[in-house]
Design an enzyme around this catalytic site. Structure first.
Site, PDB file in Angstrom:
ATOM      1  N   LEU A   1      27.012  21.870  76.220  1.00 57.48           N
ATOM      2  CA  LEU A   1      26.213  20.729  76.692  1.00 57.48           C
ATOM      3  C   LEU A   1      27.117  19.533  76.944  1.00 57.48           C
ATOM      4  CD1 LEU A   1      23.212  20.262  77.173  1.00 57.48           C
ATOM      5  CD2 LEU A   1      23.027  19.339  74.866  1.00 57.48           C
TER       6      LEU A   1
ATOM      7  N   HIS B   1      28.936  35.625  61.313  1.00 56.94           N
ATOM      8  CA  HIS B   1      28.349  34.890  60.184  1.00 56.94           C
ATOM      9  C   HIS B   1      27.181  35.645  59.567  1.00 56.94           C
ATOM     10  CE1 HIS B   1      30.050  30.817  61.704  1.00 56.94           C
ATOM     11  NE2 HIS B   1      30.955  31.617  61.208  1.00 56.94           N
TER      12      HIS B   1
ATOM     13  N   GLN C   1      28.454  33.320  66.274  1.00 60.10           N
ATOM     14  CA  GLN C   1      28.357  32.629  64.991  1.00 60.10           C
ATOM     15  C   GLN C   1      26.886  32.554  64.576  1.00 60.10           C
ATOM     16  OE1 GLN C   1      31.295  29.045  64.806  1.00 60.10           O
ATOM     17  NE2 GLN C   1      30.705  29.266  66.941  1.00 60.10           N
TER      18      GLN C   1
HETATM   19  P1  NAD Z   1      34.967  25.599  57.116  1.00 58.84           P
HETATM   20  O1  NAD Z   1      35.574  25.218  55.785  1.00 58.84           O
HETATM   21  O2  NAD Z   1      35.846  25.618  58.314  1.00 58.84           O
HETATM   22  O3  NAD Z   1      33.738  24.625  57.345  1.00 58.84           O
HETATM   23  C1  NAD Z   1      34.112  23.320  57.502  1.00 58.84           C
HETATM   24  C2  NAD Z   1      33.201  22.850  58.550  1.00 58.84           C
HETATM   25  O4  NAD Z   1      31.888  23.289  58.185  1.00 58.84           O
HETATM   26  C3  NAD Z   1      33.193  21.364  58.616  1.00 58.84           C
HETATM   27  O5  NAD Z   1      34.121  20.945  59.609  1.00 58.84           O
HETATM   28  C4  NAD Z   1      31.760  21.121  58.995  1.00 58.84           C
HETATM   29  O6  NAD Z   1      31.598  21.298  60.356  1.00 58.84           O
HETATM   30  C5  NAD Z   1      31.027  22.254  58.291  1.00 58.84           C
HETATM   31  N1  NAD Z   1      30.614  21.767  56.979  1.00 58.84           N
HETATM   32  C6  NAD Z   1      31.151  22.054  55.779  1.00 58.84           C
HETATM   33  N2  NAD Z   1      30.496  21.363  54.818  1.00 58.84           N
HETATM   34  C7  NAD Z   1      29.538  20.680  55.463  1.00 58.84           C
HETATM   35  C8  NAD Z   1      28.539  19.771  55.056  1.00 58.84           C
HETATM   36  N3  NAD Z   1      28.397  19.420  53.789  1.00 58.84           N
HETATM   37  N4  NAD Z   1      27.715  19.254  56.012  1.00 58.84           N
HETATM   38  C9  NAD Z   1      27.864  19.621  57.306  1.00 58.84           C
HETATM   39  N5  NAD Z   1      28.785  20.432  57.763  1.00 58.84           N
HETATM   40  C10 NAD Z   1      29.594  20.947  56.836  1.00 58.84           C
HETATM   41  O7  NAD Z   1      34.214  26.943  57.047  1.00 58.84           O
HETATM   42  P2  NAD Z   1      33.950  27.624  55.658  1.00 58.84           P
HETATM   43  O8  NAD Z   1      33.493  26.565  54.686  1.00 58.84           O
HETATM   44  O9  NAD Z   1      35.158  28.449  55.317  1.00 58.84           O
HETATM   45  O10 NAD Z   1      32.709  28.587  55.953  1.00 58.84           O
HETATM   46  C11 NAD Z   1      33.041  29.960  56.217  1.00 58.84           C
HETATM   47  C12 NAD Z   1      32.143  30.373  57.310  1.00 58.84           C
HETATM   48  O11 NAD Z   1      30.751  30.346  56.879  1.00 58.84           O
HETATM   49  C13 NAD Z   1      32.271  29.414  58.481  1.00 58.84           C
HETATM   50  O12 NAD Z   1      32.563  30.194  59.623  1.00 58.84           O
HETATM   51  C14 NAD Z   1      30.867  28.834  58.551  1.00 58.84           C
HETATM   52  O13 NAD Z   1      30.512  28.635  59.913  1.00 58.84           O
HETATM   53  C15 NAD Z   1      29.988  29.924  57.979  1.00 58.84           C
HETATM   54  N6  NAD Z   1      28.674  29.386  57.625  1.00 58.84           N
HETATM   55  C16 NAD Z   1      27.521  30.078  57.943  1.00 58.84           C
HETATM   56  C17 NAD Z   1      26.312  29.541  57.628  1.00 58.84           C
HETATM   57  C18 NAD Z   1      25.035  30.251  57.988  1.00 58.84           C
HETATM   58  O14 NAD Z   1      23.970  29.810  57.608  1.00 58.84           O
HETATM   59  N7  NAD Z   1      25.191  31.340  58.732  1.00 58.84           N
HETATM   60  C19 NAD Z   1      26.211  28.318  56.993  1.00 58.84           C
HETATM   61  C20 NAD Z   1      27.382  27.674  56.683  1.00 58.84           C
HETATM   62  C21 NAD Z   1      28.606  28.200  56.989  1.00 58.84           C
HETATM   63  N1  APR Z   2      23.207  24.332  76.090  1.00 62.72           N
HETATM   64  C1  APR Z   2      24.544  24.394  75.822  1.00 62.72           C
HETATM   65  N2  APR Z   2      25.109  23.872  74.701  1.00 62.72           N
HETATM   66  C2  APR Z   2      24.281  23.274  73.826  1.00 62.72           C
HETATM   67  C3  APR Z   2      22.883  23.172  74.029  1.00 62.72           C
HETATM   68  C4  APR Z   2      22.359  23.732  75.233  1.00 62.72           C
HETATM   69  N3  APR Z   2      21.055  23.676  75.528  1.00 62.72           N
HETATM   70  N4  APR Z   2      22.348  22.485  72.981  1.00 62.72           N
HETATM   71  C5  APR Z   2      23.368  22.180  72.146  1.00 62.72           C
HETATM   72  N5  APR Z   2      24.534  22.634  72.654  1.00 62.72           N
HETATM   73  C6  APR Z   2      25.885  22.501  72.082  1.00 62.72           C
HETATM   74  C7  APR Z   2      26.120  21.182  71.379  1.00 62.72           C
HETATM   75  O1  APR Z   2      26.680  20.259  72.277  1.00 62.72           O
HETATM   76  C8  APR Z   2      27.136  21.580  70.305  1.00 62.72           C
HETATM   77  O2  APR Z   2      28.459  21.422  70.790  1.00 62.72           O
HETATM   78  O3  APR Z   2      25.988  23.511  71.088  1.00 62.72           O
HETATM   79  C9  APR Z   2      26.864  23.066  70.073  1.00 62.72           C
HETATM   80  C10 APR Z   2      26.193  23.326  68.738  1.00 62.72           C
HETATM   81  O4  APR Z   2      27.140  22.997  67.733  1.00 62.72           O
HETATM   82  P1  APR Z   2      26.746  23.223  66.195  1.00 62.72           P
HETATM   83  O5  APR Z   2      25.385  22.683  65.950  1.00 62.72           O
HETATM   84  O6  APR Z   2      27.906  22.715  65.369  1.00 62.72           O
HETATM   85  O7  APR Z   2      26.631  24.805  66.047  1.00 62.72           O
HETATM   86  P2  APR Z   2      27.844  25.829  65.898  1.00 62.72           P
HETATM   87  O8  APR Z   2      29.052  25.363  66.642  1.00 62.72           O
HETATM   88  O9  APR Z   2      27.282  27.167  66.213  1.00 62.72           O
HETATM   89  O10 APR Z   2      28.147  25.764  64.306  1.00 62.72           O
HETATM   90  C11 APR Z   2      29.164  26.672  63.833  1.00 62.72           C
HETATM   91  O11 APR Z   2      28.673  26.144  61.512  1.00 62.72           O
HETATM   92  O12 APR Z   2      27.023  25.657  59.957  1.00 62.72           O
HETATM   93  C12 APR Z   2      27.853  26.644  60.429  1.00 62.72           C
HETATM   94  O13 APR Z   2      27.481  28.923  60.331  1.00 62.72           O
HETATM   95  C13 APR Z   2      27.047  27.770  60.940  1.00 62.72           C
HETATM   96  O14 APR Z   2      27.477  29.190  62.792  1.00 62.72           O
HETATM   97  C14 APR Z   2      27.388  27.837  62.416  1.00 62.72           C
HETATM   98  C15 APR Z   2      28.759  27.179  62.467  1.00 62.72           C
END
Ligand code: NAD
Ligand code: APR
Ligand code: ZN
Length: 235
Positions: free
Chosen positions: A202, A108, A90
């Site tokens: 973590l 992503h 991701q």
């Molecule tokens: P989604 O609708 O499942 O996303 C919902 C989740 O995204 C929420 O549960 C929350 O964890 C997070 N989210 C949404 N709005 C948020 C906000 N205002 N603040 C914090 N967290 C927020 O996923 P989607 O909307 O269909 O997105 C499609 C894909 O794009 C997802 O896989 C997402 O991870 C990805 N994405 C990538 C980036 C990036 O910078 N690469 C940023 C955002 C999303």
């Molecule tokens: N070692 C192992 N795990 C860790 C560490 C570490 N040093 N530091 C943080 N973590 C864990 C946290 O406990 C948390 O569960 O990594 C996870 C990070 O979660 P997020 O910050 O939500 O990141 P991620 O799950 O990659 O988000 C998914 O959301 O915003 C979008 O596109 C974006 O790819 C991202 C997606």
């Protein structure tokens, strides 16, 4: 147990110890920045320059970061494990590739690439690139955007990912909070295919109870240890 077809899902936690912040933990990126303004197509349409500045800043952070022991351990598993290993990340950073991983899907997108919103052509991001840059493929200008997937957009290569999940016998999720779909649903797909499912994080993610095996701690400690146990064939 020894495994033939392994799918690994990684999230921001894998790159945390390389110095790249995560999204939702302590000091999460989305605490400091407004995700609706900066990581959605609507935010880009409203203020493309602000979004470009945000991703240029994140690209700047990449200059000083290097893969950590967890990235290198996953590249070693891909190299030395006799079966198929596919990493689905991701993350939009290039640390998996920098550590030598090649069987890799960036679901992503990639921070280091640019996408033309007019024709869909993707290419490496260069310093001189901006919103006004003309697209070499279609010649249009004013459509250049970061080649990353925003909230509300479809992640990349989903067919290939679901095919791998449906055929795997081991699924390992590393450093992801399990809050964002479709990635958060991958463990259920793998379980349906009869795979053994493992969470390395973590702390317990939102989907922790869906995993058959869990190990908690820092990725740079628990990932190399887990990879060694796989390569010893003890799994
Ligand atoms: P989604 O609708 O499942 O996303 C919902 C989740 O995204 C929420 O549960 C929350 O964890 C997070 N989210 C949404 N709005 C948020 C906000 N205002 N603040 C914090 N967290 C927020 O996923 P989607 O909307 O269909 O997105 C499609 C894909 O794009 C997802 O896989 C997402 O991870 C990805 N994405 C990538 C980036 C990036 O910078 N690469 C940023 C955002 C999303
Ligand atoms: N070692 C192992 N795990 C860790 C560490 C570490 N040093 N530091 C943080 N973590 C864990 C946290 O406990 C948390 O569960 O990594 C996870 C990070 O979660 P997020 O910050 O939500 O990141 P991620 O799950 O990659 O988000 C998914 O959301 O915003 C979008 O596109 C974006 O790819 C991202 C997606
Ligand atoms: Zn174009």
């Amino acid at each position: 147990m020894s495994f033939e077809r392994i799918v690994i899902l990684t999230g921001a936690g894998l790159s945390a110890e390389s110095g790249l912040g995560t999204f939702r933990g302590k000091d999460g990126l989305w605490d400091a920045y407004n995700v609706e303004e900066l990581a959605t197509p609507e935010g880009f349409a409203r203020n493309p320059t602000k979004v470009h500045d945000f991703y240029n800043m994140r690209r700047g952070w990449l200059a000083d970061v290097r893969p950590n022991a967890a990235h290198f351990a996953l590249a070693k598993l891909e190299r030395e494990h006799g079966g198929e290993v596919l990493t689905v990340t991701q993350n939009i950073d290039p640390l998996h590739e920098d550590a030598g991983c090649s069987s890799l899907i960036h679901m992503h997108g990639e921070l280091a690439r640019a996408l033309c919103a007019a024709c869909g052509a993707s290419r490496p991001w260069t310093e001189d690139l901006s919103l006004a840059t003309g697209c070499p493929a279609c010649g249009e200008s004013g459509y250049m955007r970061p080649d990353v997937v925003w909230f509300g957009e479809m992640p990349r290569e989903m067919e290939r990912i679901y095919a791998a999940l449906g055929a795997c016998d081991l699924f390992v999720a590393i450093g992801t909070s399990g809050t964002v779909y479709p990635a958060a649903g991958f463990v259920a797909e793998a379980h349906r295919a009869g795979a053994h499912t493992v969470e390395l994080n973590l702390e317990p993610s939102e989907g922790a109870t869906l995993f058959a095996e869990t190990h908690y701690g820092s990725a740079t400690e628990i990932v190399p240890a887990y990879v060694e146990s796989l390569l010893q064939g003890g799994r």
